[in-house]
Design a protein around this motif. Sequence first.
Motif, mmCIF file in Angstrom:
data_model
loop_
_atom_site.group_PDB
_atom_site.id
_atom_site.type_symbol
_atom_site.label_atom_id
_atom_site.label_comp_id
_atom_site.label_asym_id
_atom_site.label_seq_id
_atom_site.Cartn_x
_atom_site.Cartn_y
_atom_site.Cartn_z
ATOM 1 N N ILE A 44 57.027 33.961 35.573
ATOM 2 C CA ILE A 44 56.832 34.022 37.031
ATOM 3 C C ILE A 44 55.786 35.076 37.389
ATOM 4 C CG2 ILE A 44 57.962 34.665 39.206
ATOM 5 C CD1 ILE A 44 60.484 33.281 38.109
ATOM 6 N N LEU A 45 55.865 36.245 36.758
ATOM 7 C CA LEU A 45 54.876 37.295 37.038
ATOM 8 C C LEU A 45 53.473 36.883 36.598
ATOM 9 C CD1 LEU A 45 56.889 40.509 36.088
ATOM 10 C CD2 LEU A 45 56.297 39.686 38.372
ATOM 11 N N LEU A 46 53.361 36.216 35.467
ATOM 12 C CA LEU A 46 52.064 35.747 35.000
ATOM 13 C C LEU A 46 51.495 34.689 35.945
ATOM 14 C CD1 LEU A 46 50.005 36.052 32.687
ATOM 15 C CD2 LEU A 46 51.179 34.191 31.532
ATOM 16 N N SER A 47 52.339 33.796 36.424
ATOM 17 C CA SER A 47 51.902 32.778 37.388
ATOM 18 C C SER A 47 51.430 33.421 38.691
ATOM 19 C CB SER A 47 53.034 31.801 37.678
ATOM 20 O OG SER A 47 53.402 31.125 36.521
ATOM 21 N N TYR A 48 52.153 34.439 39.137
ATOM 22 C CA TYR A 48 51.764 35.160 40.352
ATOM 23 C C TYR A 48 50.401 35.833 40.165
ATOM 24 C CZ TYR A 48 52.060 38.415 44.260
ATOM 25 O OH TYR A 48 51.792 39.120 45.388
ATOM 26 N N TYR A 49 50.203 36.445 38.996
ATOM 27 C CA TYR A 49 48.923 37.100 38.700
ATOM 28 C C TYR A 49 47.783 36.087 38.671
ATOM 29 C CZ TYR A 49 45.206 39.292 36.035
ATOM 30 O OH TYR A 49 43.977 39.736 35.622
ATOM 31 N N ILE A 50 48.009 34.946 38.028
ATOM 32 C CA ILE A 50 46.972 33.918 37.951
ATOM 33 C C ILE A 50 46.635 33.402 39.350
ATOM 34 C CG2 ILE A 50 46.464 31.593 37.115
ATOM 35 C CD1 ILE A 50 48.249 32.265 34.685
ATOM 36 N N ARG A 51 47.666 33.189 40.177
ATOM 37 C CA ARG A 51 47.430 32.696 41.538
ATOM 38 C C ARG A 51 46.643 33.708 42.366
ATOM 39 N NH1 ARG A 51 50.058 28.670 44.493
ATOM 40 N NH2 ARG A 51 50.158 27.859 42.385
ATOM 41 N N ASN A 52 47.008 34.995 42.282
ATOM 42 C CA ASN A 52 46.266 36.020 43.020
ATOM 43 C C ASN A 52 44.823 36.090 42.557
ATOM 44 O OD1 ASN A 52 48.042 36.942 44.891
ATOM 45 N ND2 ASN A 52 48.745 38.679 43.704
ATOM 46 N N ARG A 53 44.610 35.988 41.264
ATOM 47 C CA ARG A 53 43.256 36.036 40.709
ATOM 48 C C ARG A 53 42.424 34.852 41.217
ATOM 49 N NH1 ARG A 53 41.342 34.665 35.186
ATOM 50 N NH2 ARG A 53 39.450 35.879 34.897
ATOM 51 N N ALA A 54 43.020 33.664 41.248
ATOM 52 C CA ALA A 54 42.322 32.483 41.744
ATOM 53 C C ALA A 54 42.029 32.606 43.236
ATOM 54 C CB ALA A 54 43.141 31.236 41.464
ATOM 55 N N MET A 55 42.973 33.160 44.000
ATOM 56 C CA MET A 55 42.752 33.326 45.440
ATOM 57 C C MET A 55 41.609 34.291 45.711
ATOM 58 S SD MET A 55 45.146 31.584 47.244
ATOM 59 C CE MET A 55 45.807 32.455 48.635
ATOM 60 N N LYS A 56 41.550 35.389 44.938
ATOM 61 C CA LYS A 56 40.460 36.345 45.113
ATOM 62 C C LYS A 56 39.126 35.729 44.729
ATOM 63 C CE LYS A 56 43.179 40.528 44.532
ATOM 64 N NZ LYS A 56 43.489 41.655 43.658
ATOM 65 N N LYS A 57 39.129 34.899 43.695
ATOM 66 C CA LYS A 57 37.895 34.257 43.255
ATOM 67 C C LYS A 57 37.372 33.289 44.309
ATOM 68 C CE LYS A 57 37.154 33.228 38.890
ATOM 69 N NZ LYS A 57 37.213 32.546 37.575
ATOM 70 N N MET A 58 38.291 32.644 45.051
ATOM 71 C CA MET A 58 37.884 31.715 46.099
ATOM 72 C C MET A 58 37.540 32.437 47.402
ATOM 73 S SD MET A 58 40.299 28.365 45.669
ATOM 74 C CE MET A 58 41.809 29.231 45.997
ATOM 75 N N GLY A 59 37.729 33.745 47.447
ATOM 76 C CA GLY A 59 37.397 34.495 48.646
ATOM 77 C C GLY A 59 38.535 34.641 49.620
ATOM 78 N N MET A 60 39.733 34.267 49.222
ATOM 79 C CA MET A 60 40.904 34.418 50.087
ATOM 80 C C MET A 60 41.631 35.680 49.678
ATOM 81 S SD MET A 60 42.522 30.692 50.151
ATOM 82 C CE MET A 60 41.590 29.237 50.336
ATOM 83 N N ALA A 61 41.231 36.788 50.249
ATOM 84 C CA ALA A 61 41.865 38.067 49.907
ATOM 85 C C ALA A 61 43.273 38.097 50.457
ATOM 86 C CB ALA A 61 41.056 39.227 50.470
#
Length: 100
Positions: A44-61
């Motif tokens: 769950i923590l790894l999934s959360y990290y991956i999702r946050n990383r993808a959101m930042k990459k798309m410009g959704m801080a």
Amino acid sequence: MIDNNKQFLSQQLLWIGISLGISLAISFLLPFPLSLPVIIVVFILLSYYIRNRAMKKMGMAGSVFGGNGSSVSYYCMSCGTKHNQSSCPKCGSKMKRVGS
């Protein structure tokens, strides 16, 4: 477009490999009853990290749960007043449209 698909697929396979490796390492280090909840929490923590990383990459801080803290502004459809309430403070109309 094909390069983007290949990059996306390679990143997904990389994260699957990382999560599988971490899960196997935990299962070898800890006994069964304890390893299962630890693996679930790490996943769950790894999934959360991956999702946050993808959101930042798309410009959704911001967080997945909280957004970036910006409030929504509404414009009254009757008089055009900008407000953040359920009904217009000027004319009382509940008809509104979302604006930035």
